[in-house]
Design a protein around this motif. Structure first.
Motif, mmCIF file in Angstrom:
data_model
loop_
_atom_site.group_PDB
_atom_site.id
_atom_site.type_symbol
_atom_site.label_atom_id
_atom_site.label_comp_id
_atom_site.label_asym_id
_atom_site.label_seq_id
_atom_site.Cartn_x
_atom_site.Cartn_y
_atom_site.Cartn_z
ATOM 1 N N GLU A 44 8.219 -26.766 125.594
ATOM 2 C CA GLU A 44 8.016 -26.488 124.179
ATOM 3 C C GLU A 44 8.881 -25.312 123.731
ATOM 4 N N SER A 45 9.353 -25.366 122.498
ATOM 5 C CA SER A 45 10.061 -24.241 121.884
ATOM 6 C C SER A 45 9.134 -23.640 120.837
ATOM 7 N N ARG A 60 19.657 -25.033 123.319
ATOM 8 C CA ARG A 60 19.366 -26.465 123.129
ATOM 9 C C ARG A 60 19.554 -27.234 124.438
ATOM 10 N N ARG A 116 16.575 -26.491 126.521
ATOM 11 C CA ARG A 116 15.410 -27.213 126.005
ATOM 12 C C ARG A 116 15.448 -28.673 126.451
ATOM 13 N N THR A 120 10.897 -24.051 128.801
ATOM 14 C CA THR A 120 10.019 -23.522 127.756
ATOM 15 C C THR A 120 10.689 -22.297 127.137
ATOM 16 N N CYS A 155 12.580 -24.604 116.577
ATOM 17 C CA CYS A 155 11.278 -24.564 117.246
ATOM 18 C C CYS A 155 10.415 -25.790 116.949
ATOM 19 N N ASP A 156 9.620 -26.182 117.956
ATOM 20 C CA ASP A 156 8.662 -27.275 117.800
ATOM 21 C C ASP A 156 7.395 -26.795 117.108
ATOM 22 N N ARG A 157 7.061 -25.529 117.336
ATOM 23 C CA ARG A 157 5.813 -24.979 116.805
ATOM 24 C C ARG A 157 6.015 -23.501 116.495
ATOM 25 N N LYS A 193 3.069 -26.565 112.580
ATOM 26 C CA LYS A 193 4.431 -27.000 112.307
ATOM 27 C C LYS A 193 5.228 -25.866 111.671
#
Length: 426
Positions: free
Chosen positions: A56-57, A193, A196, A201, A216-218, A232
């Motif tokens: 996760e990012s 990137r 990732r 992580t 970022c994912d979150r 989000k």
């Protein structure tokens, strides 16, 4: 298959620091007032809990003093919590402070070996990766100079190059990329990137909300030492920026230990403005005859100097000095993304403004937009004064930078005014 393995668990963590308001600086004071120095406790984190999944990012955003950096240091085991627990599983590489882990009197080469050892590499592993590290850092012959002679950008280049070379399972980054030039920042983001894509992580602390939204994912929004919101990127960033700029417009005092919501925000606005001003000074490049010299470029809007809300009015004022009388000149602007994509450009000649002739002295000209439609992000502004034959009197490349924010969900570079019309055939 979606990876659900939790590599970082932060559970009910609190952390405070003792800040001394008076210090016993002499031997006499230390003897007479031993144990009686005045201090107060600064609570950096209050009952914080979050989990991070492998690959996760995660972006950590928030105003200065909200606990972002403290949380990152707890994850890297530089600090330990007063209460609660932090469980981290995997090889961790950290970029937390500029020059951390470097000895100023050692050369860059010697610091690569020392820093690599601190990150868990053997001497052989470092030797095998050494050429890759130096090539990525682009330091060339400077690698054998003592790092005390390095600029902040060179520090960042070396630190990042070592950190990503260890093939980390978890990488923690605290704002350090902000000191690099645009080209190397883009290179760093490309490497992140790549990491990732390998299921690394990545946790990033930054004030660059546009980068967070893209990468970022979150996002976790830290506020007043707690997790204010997570989810989000677009949702968290919109709520965060709305709070920041609402408080900025209302006005507030400097940040203190007895913090109010608006006092932290005021400090954040100053931080953004200072960063924008500093980056613009470092990046500027100019050329021209010098008959007209651009002295200053000021960007103003309802959000404050250098800050713009999408869809709101914007003024770009060019202040200039005329050293030698000139006739038939034009003034222009260009707006570019951080990676040099031109978003917009115009000048007084293209806009069929009246012919401009100038005598010795000074003056100003203002570009006014009633509805500035660029979407959230950081943008550079070029300004120029040119002759009729397009020869520049003064072309100022990357003269200043603006930060655009918005509460809309459109994506891309600009907002196109529009509406929807639905028709259903029966």
């Amino acid at each position: 298959m979606v990876n659900t393995e939790k590599v970082i668990r932060v559970q009910n963590v609190s952390k405070s620091f003792r800040v001394h308001t008076e210090r016993n600086s002499t031997l006499k004071e230390r003897v007479l007032y031993a144990g009686r120095a005045k201090y107060r406790d600064f609570v950096a984190l209050r009952d914080v809990s979050l989990e991070v999944t492998r690959g996760e990012s995660l972006g950590l955003i928030g105003v200065n003093g909200s606990g972002k950096s403290t949380l990152l240091k707890l994850m890297s085991k530089i600090l330990y919590p007063d209460s609660g627990s932090v469980d981290v599983r995997g090889r961790v590489s950290s970029l937390l402070e500029l020059g951390a882990g470097f000895h100023p009197d050692f050369s860059g080469r010697e610091n690569v070996f020392m820093n690599g050892a601190l990150l868990g590499l053997s001497r052989k592993e470092i030797r095998d990766k050494f050429d890759e590290i130096i090539d990525f850092s682009e330091l060339g012959d400077f690698i054998d100079e003592p790092v005390r002679s390095y600029s902040s950008g060179m520090y960042m280049r070396l630190a990042f190059s070592v950190a990503v070379a260890v093939d980390p399972e978890i990488i923690l980054i605290d704002e350090i990329l902000a000191v690099g030039d645009a080209a190397f920042q883009a290179k760093c983001m490309n490497r992140l990137r790549t990491l990732r894509a390998r299921d690394t992580t990545i946790i990033i602390v930054t004030h660059d909300t546009a980068a967070v939204e893209r990468f970022c994912d979150r996002v976790v929004w830290m506020h007043d030492s707690r997790v204010k919101m997570e989810g989000k990127p677009i949702n968290c960033i919109q709520s965060y920026l709305a709070t920041v700029f609402k408080a900025s417009n209302e006005g507030s005092n400097a940040m203190s230990f007895e913090r109010s919501d608006t006092s932290e925000i005021s400090e954040e606005i100053r931080s953004i403005n200072d960063r924008v001003s500093s980056e613009a000074t470092d990046a500027g490049h100019r050329w021209g005859t010098g008959d007209v010299s651009i002295d200053e470029v000021v960007v103003t809007s309802s959000a404050g100097q250098g800050l713009v809300q999408c869809g709101e009015p914007l003024d770009i004022t060019i202040r200039f000095s005329v050293k030698q009388a000139v006739s038939d000149v034009d003034f222009g602007i260009g707006i570019f993304t951080a990676d040099d994509v031109q978003c917009y450009g115009t000048n007084t000649r293209l806009d069929r403004y009246d012919t401009i002739s100038l005598v010795q002295g000074s003056g100003s000209i203002t570009f006014h937009s009633t509805d500035f439609c660029l979407l959230p992000g950081s943008y550079w502004i070029d300004v120029a004064c040119s002759a009729a034959d397009t020869q520049a009197h003064d072309y100022w490349r990357r003269a200043t930078q603006i930060q655009v924010y918005s509460d809309i969900n459109d994506v891309g570079l600009c907002r196109v005014p529009h509406e929807w019309a639905l028709s259903i055939d029966s």
